[in-house]
Scaffold this active site. Structure first.
Site, PDB file in Angstrom:
ATOM      1  N   HIS A 134      -1.924  -2.319  -9.742  1.00 26.57           N
ATOM      2  CA  HIS A 134      -2.911  -1.743  -8.828  1.00 26.57           C
ATOM      3  C   HIS A 134      -4.130  -2.638  -8.832  1.00 26.57           C
ATOM      4  O   HIS A 134      -4.494  -3.182  -9.870  1.00 26.57           O
ATOM      5  CB  HIS A 134      -3.295  -0.328  -9.284  1.00 26.57           C
ATOM      6  CG  HIS A 134      -3.994   0.453  -8.230  1.00 26.57           C
ATOM      7  ND1 HIS A 134      -5.345   0.351  -8.019  1.00 26.57           N
ATOM      8  CD2 HIS A 134      -3.506   1.322  -7.305  1.00 26.57           C
ATOM      9  CE1 HIS A 134      -5.659   1.146  -7.011  1.00 26.57           C
ATOM     10  NE2 HIS A 134      -4.583   1.732  -6.559  1.00 26.57           N
ATOM     11  N   ASP A 185       2.890   5.605  -6.849  1.00 20.15           N
ATOM     12  CA  ASP A 185       4.141   5.595  -6.090  1.00 20.15           C
ATOM     13  C   ASP A 185       5.391   5.442  -6.940  1.00 20.15           C
ATOM     14  O   ASP A 185       6.503   5.543  -6.417  1.00 20.15           O
ATOM     15  CB  ASP A 185       4.111   4.457  -5.057  1.00 20.15           C
ATOM     16  CG  ASP A 185       3.178   4.802  -3.925  1.00 20.15           C
ATOM     17  OD1 ASP A 185       3.159   5.978  -3.545  1.00 20.15           O
ATOM     18  OD2 ASP A 185       2.469   3.909  -3.445  1.00 20.15           O
ATOM     19  N   HIS A 234       0.871  -1.196   0.000  1.00 23.59           N
ATOM     20  CA  HIS A 234       0.000   0.000   0.000  1.00 23.59           C
ATOM     21  C   HIS A 234       0.902   1.237   0.000  1.00 23.59           C
ATOM     22  O   HIS A 234       1.716   1.425  -0.898  1.00 23.59           O
ATOM     23  CB  HIS A 234      -0.923  -0.112   1.222  1.00 23.59           C
ATOM     24  CG  HIS A 234      -2.077   0.844   1.260  1.00 23.59           C
ATOM     25  ND1 HIS A 234      -2.425   1.664   0.219  1.00 23.59           N
ATOM     26  CD2 HIS A 234      -2.981   1.123   2.256  1.00 23.59           C
ATOM     27  CE1 HIS A 234      -3.493   2.382   0.556  1.00 23.59           C
ATOM     28  NE2 HIS A 234      -3.838   2.081   1.782  1.00 23.59           N
TER      29      HIS A 234
HETATM   30  N1  ACO Z   1       5.408  -6.820 -10.342  1.00 16.59           N
HETATM   31  C1  ACO Z   1       5.349  -8.032 -10.916  1.00 16.59           C
HETATM   32  N2  ACO Z   1       4.223  -8.761 -11.021  1.00 16.59           N
HETATM   33  C2  ACO Z   1       3.109  -8.221 -10.520  1.00 16.59           C
HETATM   34  C3  ACO Z   1       3.101  -6.966  -9.895  1.00 16.59           C
HETATM   35  C4  ACO Z   1       4.316  -6.257  -9.817  1.00 16.59           C
HETATM   36  N3  ACO Z   1       4.371  -5.055  -9.243  1.00 16.59           N
HETATM   37  N4  ACO Z   1       1.849  -6.688  -9.474  1.00 16.59           N
HETATM   38  C5  ACO Z   1       1.101  -7.739  -9.812  1.00 16.59           C
HETATM   39  N5  ACO Z   1       1.857  -8.673 -10.453  1.00 16.59           N
HETATM   40  C6  ACO Z   1       1.393  -9.942 -11.025  1.00 16.59           C
HETATM   41  C7  ACO Z   1       1.165 -10.983  -9.949  1.00 16.59           C
HETATM   42  O1  ACO Z   1       2.330 -11.756  -9.742  1.00 16.59           O
HETATM   43  C8  ACO Z   1       0.029 -11.777 -10.543  1.00 16.59           C
HETATM   44  O2  ACO Z   1       0.563 -12.608 -11.544  1.00 16.59           O
HETATM   45  P1  ACO Z   1      -0.078 -14.100 -11.808  1.00 16.59           P
HETATM   46  O3  ACO Z   1      -1.484 -13.821 -12.288  1.00 16.59           O
HETATM   47  O4  ACO Z   1       0.801 -14.709 -12.830  1.00 16.59           O
HETATM   48  O5  ACO Z   1      -0.064 -14.804 -10.476  1.00 16.59           O
HETATM   49  C9  ACO Z   1      -0.828 -10.726 -11.252  1.00 16.59           C
HETATM   50  O6  ACO Z   1       0.105  -9.668 -11.602  1.00 16.59           O
HETATM   51  C10 ACO Z   1      -1.942 -10.140 -10.384  1.00 16.59           C
HETATM   52  O7  ACO Z   1      -1.355  -9.692  -9.185  1.00 16.59           O
HETATM   53  P2  ACO Z   1      -2.115  -9.647  -7.788  1.00 16.59           P
HETATM   54  O8  ACO Z   1      -1.106  -9.568  -6.686  1.00 16.59           O
HETATM   55  O9  ACO Z   1      -3.119 -10.741  -7.736  1.00 16.59           O
HETATM   56  O10 ACO Z   1      -2.906  -8.272  -7.917  1.00 16.59           O
HETATM   57  P3  ACO Z   1      -3.528  -7.465  -6.729  1.00 16.59           P
HETATM   58  O11 ACO Z   1      -4.619  -6.645  -7.316  1.00 16.59           O
HETATM   59  O12 ACO Z   1      -3.885  -8.341  -5.581  1.00 16.59           O
HETATM   60  O13 ACO Z   1      -2.302  -6.550  -6.242  1.00 16.59           O
HETATM   61  C11 ACO Z   1      -0.853  -4.753  -5.859  1.00 16.59           C
HETATM   62  C12 ACO Z   1      -2.197  -5.193  -6.449  1.00 16.59           C
HETATM   63  C13 ACO Z   1      -0.731  -5.187  -4.385  1.00 16.59           C
HETATM   64  C14 ACO Z   1      -0.781  -3.228  -5.894  1.00 16.59           C
HETATM   65  C15 ACO Z   1       0.291  -5.392  -6.707  1.00 16.59           C
HETATM   66  O14 ACO Z   1       0.183  -4.960  -8.047  1.00 16.59           O
HETATM   67  C16 ACO Z   1       1.688  -5.068  -6.153  1.00 16.59           C
HETATM   68  O15 ACO Z   1       2.168  -5.773  -5.257  1.00 16.59           O
HETATM   69  N6  ACO Z   1       2.359  -3.997  -6.672  1.00 16.59           N
HETATM   70  C17 ACO Z   1       3.636  -3.599  -6.163  1.00 16.59           C
HETATM   71  C18 ACO Z   1       3.457  -2.794  -4.871  1.00 16.59           C
HETATM   72  C19 ACO Z   1       2.915  -1.413  -5.143  1.00 16.59           C
HETATM   73  O16 ACO Z   1       3.387  -0.693  -6.006  1.00 16.59           O
HETATM   74  N7  ACO Z   1       1.899  -1.021  -4.324  1.00 16.59           N
HETATM   75  C20 ACO Z   1       1.302   0.306  -4.399  1.00 16.59           C
HETATM   76  C21 ACO Z   1      -0.148   0.242  -4.813  1.00 16.59           C
HETATM   77  S1  ACO Z   1      -0.787   1.852  -5.016  1.00 16.59           S
HETATM   78  C22 ACO Z   1      -1.092   2.366  -3.454  1.00 16.59           C
HETATM   79  O17 ACO Z   1      -1.339   1.663  -2.540  1.00 16.59           O
HETATM   80  C23 ACO Z   1      -1.085   3.804  -3.262  1.00 16.59           C
END
Ligand code: ACO
Length: 428
Positions: free
Chosen positions: A306, A362, A265
């Site tokens: 996201h 971010d 987050h």
């Molecule tokens: N890098 C690489 N792979 C990713 C990323 C990433 N940043 N984000 C998602 N994926 C992949 C996952 O591995 C998954 O792949 P799969 O389908 O092969 O298993 C797919 O994309 C879906 O990912 P989920 O984790 O299920 O998506 P979710 O909606 O639950 O997560 C989140 C969203 C937590 C923001 C995620 O994209 C992440 O961890 N990003 C990096 C952290 C980040 O930047 N957070 C800030 C969010 S904005 C905020 O809070 C203000």
């Protein structure tokens, strides 16, 4: 009213459930009667398909990459309004007139100091305490100082609490920073703007002249507007859930702060900078991206992806622009080259395209903070200052809902079946 018929294939029972129509977005099936009618609960980890409440505050369309506060597009708010106008908009539902804006700013300035005995709290923390830990504790303790206005059912009490929180957050944030570097805390000044004051309290020293840089002041102001609210994100939902028990708003906001801290987050802006530092050089980018795509590595491209945006995060576009402006006047940061290269690769790589992963808010904000000499540990604190406006607005909306109830999710129990306690001798 539209309805949807749910049928139990085992018993054959069919029941119509109302479908609620939003102003924008997906229609929502009202399943409030599901347990009573069918004896079933729903299972939706991570709230992938569940609307937890009705709200009039913020709307975002993840597919189009659109964000609006109270119906106003974020791009217009970032360009034409300052952060305190946006706070007013969130709290009162309308943009302020010139007169109301002045009154609001005066009220914020009146509340921006913290009590001397509260300032002493900081001496209890180790110098290397994370500022988010200090901030969560200090915000929670505010309820010990303002018993006079803690009736959550009184409109004026709620509003003064909102103004107090918005006003005091920069002072608390700056005190956290000053404590971590062993410098004396600086008192706020009434002649400075909201973000000008924050910069002054963070970077001035007693006996030394300090001029607020208008470029930095403006960049922070826009960043705060972009971070002010984001509908039912994890920390806002935490504030709503904590507040639903009737706890005081300072305690509910402290819960939101702790949730924001996590790297999935608000902690992501800190994680992005650490990631860029770890990559170090443009020649290491390809190797890093290979790790990101490797399922066994647990490495993520921080600042990408996201839960809701499956297109460009509109805030990221604005931030990228500010990032370039800031670096033009503050000097080049090689980490921007790294970030741009990562973005370039990601936007043309099938792994990211298939999963609809785009830069989020971010991805660039950390580079801006870093150029402004704000240390990495303070990044999430900056986010918390801005998001306080959204948190407290959602708290007020939740607490004034007709038939407001304590939030209490159900569960799917998959643990042990009933069993009897054995004597100590019989246990392994
Ligand atoms: N890098 C690489 N792979 C990713 C990323 C990433 N940043 N984000 C998602 N994926 C992949 C996952 O591995 C998954 O792949 P799969 O389908 O092969 O298993 C797919 O994309 C879906 O990912 P989920 O984790 O299920 O998506 P979710 O909606 O639950 O997560 C989140 C969203 C937590 C923001 C995620 O994209 C992440 O961890 N990003 C990096 C952290 C980040 O930047 N957070 C800030 C969010 S904005 C905020 O809070 C203000």
């Amino acid at each position: 009213m539209a309805t949807i018929t749910l049928k139990d294939d085992v018993t054959g029972k069919a029941v119509q459930m109302p479908v609620l129509e939003p102003t924008y977005g997906h229609p929502v099936v009202d399943i409030g009667k599901l347990a009573k009618e069918f004896g079933y609960f729903t299972y939706d980890p991570g709230f992938m398909s569940t609307a937890s409440c009705q709200s009039t505050i913020t709307y975002l369309d993840g597919d189009k990459g659109e964000l609006m506060y109270r119906g106003y597009p974020i791009e217009q708010l970032a360009e034409q309004c300052n952060f305190l106008e946006v706070c007013y908009l969130l709290l009162y539902g309308e943009l302020p007139s010139a007169e109301k804006k002045e009154l609001f700013e005066t009220s914020i300035a009146r509340h921006n100091r913290i009590r001397e005995n509260l300032r002493r709290f900081f001496y209890g923390f180790n110098h290397d305490a994370h500022p988010m830990a200090m901030m969560a504790a200090v915000v929670s303790s505010l309820s010990a100082f303002f018993h006079d206005r803690l009736d959550i059912h009184d409109y004026e009490h709620r509003m003064v609490t909102a103004r107090r929180l918005i006003a005091k957050m920069p002072t608390i944030a700056a005190a956290c920073y000053k404590h971590s570097i062993g410098d004396p805390a600086i008192y706020p000044r009434d002649d400075l703007s909201y973000t000008g004051n924050l910069l002054y309290m963070m970077f001035s020293l007693p006996g030394k002249r300090y001029e607020v840089d208008p470029i930095a002041e403006h960049a922070l102001d826009v960043l705060f507007t972009l971070h002010a609210d984001h509908e039912q994100n994890a920390s806002t939902s935490t504030v709503r859930l904590a507040g639903s028990s009737g706890t005081n708003p300072y305690a509910a906001i402290a819960a939101g702060i702790t949730c924001l801290w996590g790297p999935a987050h608000g902690g992501a802006n800190e994680a992005v900078l650490r990631m860029l530092d770890q990559i170090g050089d443009i020649k290491n980018v390809d190797g890093f991206m290979a790790k990101v795509k490797d399922k066994n590595s647990n490495v993520r491209l921080m600042g990408f992806g996201h839960r809701v945006y499956k297109n460009f995060d509109p805030r990221a576009k604005i931030i990228k622009e500010i990032c370039h402006q800031i670096l033009d006047s503050y000097g080049h940061d090689p980490r921007l080259d790294l970030a741009m290269r990562l973005e370039e690769i990601a936007l043309s790589d099938d792994y990211f395209i298939e999963r609809k992963l785009y830069p989020n808010v971010d991805f660039y904000s950390g580079i801006i903070y870093s150029a402004l000499k704000i240390p990495v540990e303070m990044f999430t604190v900056m986010f918390a200052i801005a998001r306080t406006a959204g948190w407290i607005t959602h708290w007020m909306e939740m607490i004034t809902e007709k038939d407001q109830k304590i939030g209490r999710p159900r569960q799917l129990y998959i643990g042990q079946m009933r069993r009897d306690v054995t004597s100590m001798q019989e246990r392994d």
